[in-house]
Design a protein around this motif. Structure first.
Motif, short mmCIF file in Angstrom:
data_model
loop_
_atom_site.label_atom_id
_atom_site.label_comp_id
_atom_site.label_asym_id
_atom_site.label_seq_id
_atom_site.Cartn_x
_atom_site.Cartn_y
_atom_site.Cartn_z
N VAL A 169 -3.66 3.36 4.65
CA VAL A 169 -3.76 1.80 4.44
C VAL A 169 -3.32 1.04 5.97
N VAL A 175 -8.09 -0.48 3.34
CA VAL A 175 -8.05 0.98 2.95
C VAL A 175 -9.36 1.55 3.78
N GLY A 195 0.77 -1.26 -0.01
CA GLY A 195 -0.03 -0.06 -0.07
C GLY A 195 0.72 1.22 -0.04
N ARG A 221 -3.82 1.40 -7.69
CA ARG A 221 -3.78 2.75 -8.02
C ARG A 221 -3.72 3.33 -9.43
N VAL A 250 -6.73 4.82 -3.67
CA VAL A 250 -5.96 3.32 -3.71
C VAL A 250 -7.12 2.37 -3.23
N SER A 291 -7.90 -1.99 -2.88
CA SER A 291 -7.32 -3.33 -2.47
C SER A 291 -8.14 -4.43 -2.77
N TYR A 343 -2.71 -4.02 -3.59
CA TYR A 343 -3.17 -2.58 -3.68
C TYR A 343 -3.08 -2.18 -5.07
#
Length: 342
Positions: A322, A340, A205, A242, A257, A259, A240
């Protein structure tokens, strides 16, 4: 050199000679202040050298960010007189310097010497981390003539962070998992001059790696997807993701982010909803304790259960970020899950 102030600079691989002296070679320097700088070393991981030559008095280092390609604060070197200091903690302790300084990746737009872009990105730890009481000289600006103090605190480095407004708006960014194959999906509500999207993945993360690129349509309302088949699967079962949206002028922005939980832990535990704003549920049974751990390894809270099944926990008071759950079951096994907090 006497009574000089070295402030608000960005040093990148400054030791071209690779002679082991690092970003600075201090010899017969007195009464000098070094603050609000970014020092990004070469592959030798040497911060700087302070020669054992008198006089060397009245030095002051603070509010700096130091980073080495090793990305390991316990694998650095400072040539301190006749001693060699091999960790950032030992350097701080021995020197008495750097009380407010960082060892962290400054997250520059591009730290490459061949194609440099030393602007801070929006997630940089150097934003608003300069000296809080810093007083500007008359007409002092950064290298692009921007104001040096924003939000009341100066940034570290040569450039003050200036948010880049990119002409794309995400309406959603999600991930679905089937047989440990992850499909990410995202939808844009507006696109203008958008070039492409970069999908990034992380196992903690914090440190992300590019795993793919999807060309943008560039206008209108659109949907996209990208499939990831990570090999090998992470031991902790959490990945994770993004999204980096890049426009044709080089500007970019990051998504939130998200997950996913891979079913690789022995007790088949999972956490939902993930991300979460209010409460989380740990799906599973025979749970006797749950610890919430932040991204620096600090234990935030501990809950003791007798033999819990699908326990529910409030996360509303946690800062956005995170987190890891350290879960112990009645058989003594400890499992890790990530989530998250939005």
């Amino acid at each position: 050199i006497s009574n000089a102030i070295i402030t608000n600079n960005t040093f990148i691989a400054n030791n071209y000679a690779n002679d082991g002296t690092g970003e600075l070679d201090i010899t017969k320097v007195s009464g000098c202040t070094i603050k609000n700088n970014i020092f990004y070393t070469n592959v030798q991981n040497v911060l700087y050298s302070k020669e054992a030559i008198a006089p060397q008095t009245g030095l002051f280092f603070d509010y700096n960010d130091w980073f080495t390609p090793s990305n390991d604060s316990n694998n650095i070197n400072v040539n301190w007189g006749n001693s060699s200091l091999s960790s950032f903690a030992s350097y701080r302790s021995t020197s008495g310097f750097e009380t407010h300084s960082l060892y962290a990746d400054p997250l520059l737009a591009n730290a490459s010497i061949t194609t440099p872009n030393f602007h801070l990105t929006n997630a940089s730890p150097c934003i608003d981390k300069g000296e809080s009481a810093y007083i500007l000289a008359n007409n002092e600006t950064d290298l692009e003539s921007n104001n040096r103090i924003v939000n009341g605190i100066i940034d570290m480095g040569a450039y003050e962070y200036k948010p880049v407004i990119t002409p794309v708006t995400l309406s959603s960014f999600t991930a679905q998992i089937t047989d440990n194959i992850i499909q990410t999906n995202w939808y844009t509500s507006t696109e203008l001059n958008t070039s492409h999207f970069i999908i990034e993945r992380s196992t903690d993360g914090s440190s992300f790696t590019d795993i793919g690129t999807v060309k943008a349509i560039g206008s209108g309302v659109n949907g996209y997807k990208f499939t990831d088949n990570p090999t090998p699967s992470p031991l902790n079962g959490v990945l994770y993701y993004r999204l980096k949206s890049v426009d044709k002028d080089g500007g970019f922005s990051y998504s939130k982010v998200i997950s996913v939980q891979l079913t690789v832990n022995s007790n088949q535990l999972s956490v939902f909803p993930n991300p979460s704003k209010d409460k989380i549920t740990i799906k599973g049974g025979h749970i006797v304790s749950v610890q919430v751990v932040n991204n620096t390894g600090k234990i935030i809270s501990t809950q003791i259960l007798k033999d819990g099944t699908n326990p529910i926990f409030s996360v509303s008071n946690l800062p956005v970020g995170v987190y890891r759950l350290r879960i112990q079951t009645t058989d003594g096994k400890i499992s890790g899950l990530g989530f998250v907090k939005e």
